[in-house]
Design an enzyme around this catalytic site. Structure first.
Site, mmCIF file in Angstrom:
data_model
loop_
_atom_site.group_PDB
_atom_site.id
_atom_site.type_symbol
_atom_site.label_atom_id
_atom_site.label_comp_id
_atom_site.label_asym_id
_atom_site.label_seq_id
_atom_site.Cartn_x
_atom_site.Cartn_y
_atom_site.Cartn_z
ATOM 1 C CD GLU A 1 37.404 41.448 19.203
ATOM 2 O OE1 GLU A 1 36.697 42.393 19.538
ATOM 3 O OE2 GLU A 1 38.425 41.103 19.819
ATOM 4 C CB CYS B 1 31.187 35.382 27.577
ATOM 5 S SG CYS B 1 31.827 34.115 28.695
ATOM 6 C CB CYS C 1 35.113 37.679 34.111
ATOM 7 S SG CYS C 1 35.034 35.870 34.136
ATOM 8 C CB CYS D 1 35.894 39.741 30.684
ATOM 9 S SG CYS D 1 35.833 39.036 29.032
ATOM 10 N N GLY E 1 34.057 34.150 24.740
ATOM 11 C CA GLY E 1 33.282 32.986 25.161
ATOM 12 C C GLY E 1 34.012 32.041 26.088
ATOM 13 C CD GLU E 2 34.702 28.642 30.077
ATOM 14 O OE1 GLU E 2 35.462 29.582 30.364
ATOM 15 O OE2 GLU E 2 35.089 27.462 30.026
ATOM 16 C CB SER F 1 41.809 29.615 28.143
ATOM 17 O OG SER F 1 41.858 30.406 29.300
ATOM 18 C CB SER G 1 40.807 32.271 33.720
ATOM 19 O OG SER G 1 41.123 32.233 32.351
ATOM 20 C CG ASN H 1 44.722 43.694 27.125
ATOM 21 O OD1 ASN H 1 45.832 44.213 26.997
ATOM 22 N ND2 ASN H 1 44.489 42.436 26.839
ATOM 23 C CB CYS I 1 39.188 39.359 24.064
ATOM 24 S SG CYS I 1 38.272 38.314 23.009
HETATM 25 N N1 SAH Z 1 36.479 32.042 29.028
HETATM 26 C C1 SAH Z 1 37.820 31.579 28.930
HETATM 27 C C2 SAH Z 1 38.560 32.064 27.689
HETATM 28 C C3 SAH Z 1 38.377 33.489 27.238
HETATM 29 S S1 SAH Z 1 39.221 34.784 28.044
HETATM 30 C C4 SAH Z 1 38.592 31.944 30.172
HETATM 31 O O1 SAH Z 1 38.061 32.679 30.997
HETATM 32 O O2 SAH Z 1 39.700 31.451 30.359
HETATM 33 C C5 SAH Z 1 40.929 34.478 27.840
HETATM 34 C C6 SAH Z 1 41.767 35.069 28.950
HETATM 35 O O3 SAH Z 1 41.762 36.505 28.909
HETATM 36 C C7 SAH Z 1 41.269 34.683 30.343
HETATM 37 O O4 SAH Z 1 42.349 34.340 31.163
HETATM 38 C C8 SAH Z 1 40.616 35.967 30.789
HETATM 39 O O5 SAH Z 1 40.499 36.022 32.175
HETATM 40 C C9 SAH Z 1 41.538 37.018 30.221
HETATM 41 N N2 SAH Z 1 40.954 38.366 30.123
HETATM 42 C C10 SAH Z 1 39.670 38.721 29.983
HETATM 43 N N3 SAH Z 1 39.538 40.066 29.948
HETATM 44 C C11 SAH Z 1 40.782 40.578 30.067
HETATM 45 C C12 SAH Z 1 41.316 41.910 30.089
HETATM 46 N N4 SAH Z 1 40.534 42.986 29.972
HETATM 47 N N5 SAH Z 1 42.659 42.044 30.218
HETATM 48 C C13 SAH Z 1 43.462 40.956 30.303
HETATM 49 N N6 SAH Z 1 43.033 39.691 30.279
HETATM 50 C C14 SAH Z 1 41.701 39.492 30.172
#
Ligand code: SAH
Length: 345
Positions: free
Chosen positions: A89, A110, A114, A117, A160-161, A192, A215, A289, A332
């Site tokens: 995406e 990923c 988390c 996520c 992804g990371e 990020s 994050s 979200n 996402c």
């Molecule tokens: N892996 C990287 C980048 C991808 S996620 C990272 O963790 O930073 C990008 C951002 O979206 C991160 O801050 C992540 O914690 C946040 N995120 C993931 N799932 C989410 C959700 N359901 N609602 C809001 N933010 C979310």
């Protein structure tokens, strides 16, 4: 086959076909500045060289399979398919004021898992290549070209990371900033991360003017570990050393997703205030979200606003974020999951 993002091969093609540098510049401008299609861009090259380029260089590596435009704000979610049939995406954001941005993916799935996520629920499949990372930007640019827009900000906040795919992300970033290609200024590129200290240090040493986003989500080790399993390997104490080193080059962005009853209480506020004290950071308080099966709830706006006001009063630079594209499955990874399920039924 070589891709259009492989700068060494492009130079080799140029030399082999004795193309003047200014002709190459027209070709690159057509592709990356004016977002023209392959045929139109090829038209800027001498006729004799065209077939060599056409047969030797892969212009596009992703297939756009779906586009969802938000009715409520300027977001468009795009689903791309890779050559081996994986879905990823990207999100184009058109804020009312400010520059058109894109949020791009760096991996299929990923490996960080988390708890909040949607991408984490998919597991990890593979890293994206440099070309797959960049093709998200090229194709989005072509899509928004009729609107008179160009992507001016790139954020690695999709699936992804990025710092676990560091080589491909670094070469993609080099291409984004390079003058003949996308020519984005460093300050418009944000990476990020969940917080991988050595990789963060390498990033700020290599690209000191680019934006690093961490994050954080909690400044309490046990809470953070529950939210982000990677936190076990990279504890908060070690990450703080990295933040100190990184902040010598500029402000680090701190992402703090607010979850009801998880990281939004008094003790969470106090821990955050203490952890970030003295660091030149910008804190983004982000709303959750929701997605089916997430079992978590975001902190209500009123409480987030209060958290924000208290951080401001403590001297921090804070942005209270609103979700964009909430009507188009904003979390996402969510659209992809849905689509993959559909394909299995
Ligand atoms: N892996 C990287 C980048 C991808 S996620 C990272 O963790 O930073 C990008 C951002 O979206 C991160 O801050 C992540 O914690 C946040 N995120 C993931 N799932 C989410 C959700 N359901 N609602 C809001 N933010 C979310």
């Amino acid at each position: 086959m070589n891709t259009i993002y492989d700068t060494e091969s492009l130079e080799e093609f140029r030399r082999r076909n004795a193309i003047q540098p200014h002709r190459m510049k027209l070709f690159y401008n057509a592709l990356f500045k004016h977002s023209k299609g392959w045929n139109e861009a090829l038209g800027t090259l001498p006729e004799a060289a065209r077939s060599d380029f056409e047969t030797g260089i892969q212009f596009q590596c992703l297939e756009l399979v779906e586009r969802h435009d938000s009715e409520v704000d300027g977001a468009s979610k795009l689903i791309f398919k890779t050559h081996d049939h994986h879905l990823i995406e990207s999100v184009v954001l058109r804020p009312k004021t400010g520059r058109t941005s894109i949020c791009i993916s760096s991996q299929v799935g990923c490996a960080c898992y988390c708890s909040f996520c949607a991408t984490g629920k998919m597991g990890f499949t593979r890293n994206l290549t440099q070309a797959e990372i960049l093709d998200q930007v090229t194709q989005s640019n072509r899509m928004i070209q009729p609107e008179g827009r160009t992507i001016r900000n790139v954020v690695f906040m999709g699936m992804g990371e990025p710092l676990l795919n560091i080589d491909h992300v670094f070469s993609a970033v080099e291409f984004l900033r390079a003058a003949p290609f996308f020519n984005l200024s460093d300050s418009r590129i944000t990476v990020s991360t969940v917080g991988i200290p050595k990789a963060m240090e390498r990033f700020v040493e290599t690209f000191p003017k680019m934006q690093l986003a961490l994050s954080l989500h909690s400044a309490r080790q046990e809470v953070r570990q529950r939210m982000m399993p990677q936190a076990r390997t990279f504890p908060l104490e070690r990450i703080r050393e990295t933040l100190v080193a990184a902040s010598r080059h500029g402000k680090v962005m701190i992402e703090y997703l607010m979850l009801a009853g998880v990281n939004d209480r008094e003790e969470d506020f106090l821990a955050l205030e203490k952890y970030l004290k003295g660091l030149p950071v910008h804190i983004n308080l982000i709303p959750f979200n929701e997605y089916p099966g997430s079992n978590l709830q975001g902190t209500p706006l009123e409480q987030r606003a209060e958290f924000s006001a208290r951080l401001k009063a403590a001297g921090f630079d804070v942005t209270l974020r609103y979700s964009m594209g909430s009507d188009i499955a904003a979390a996402c990874g969510q659209l992809v999951q849905h689509k993959q399920k559909e394909a299995l039924l």
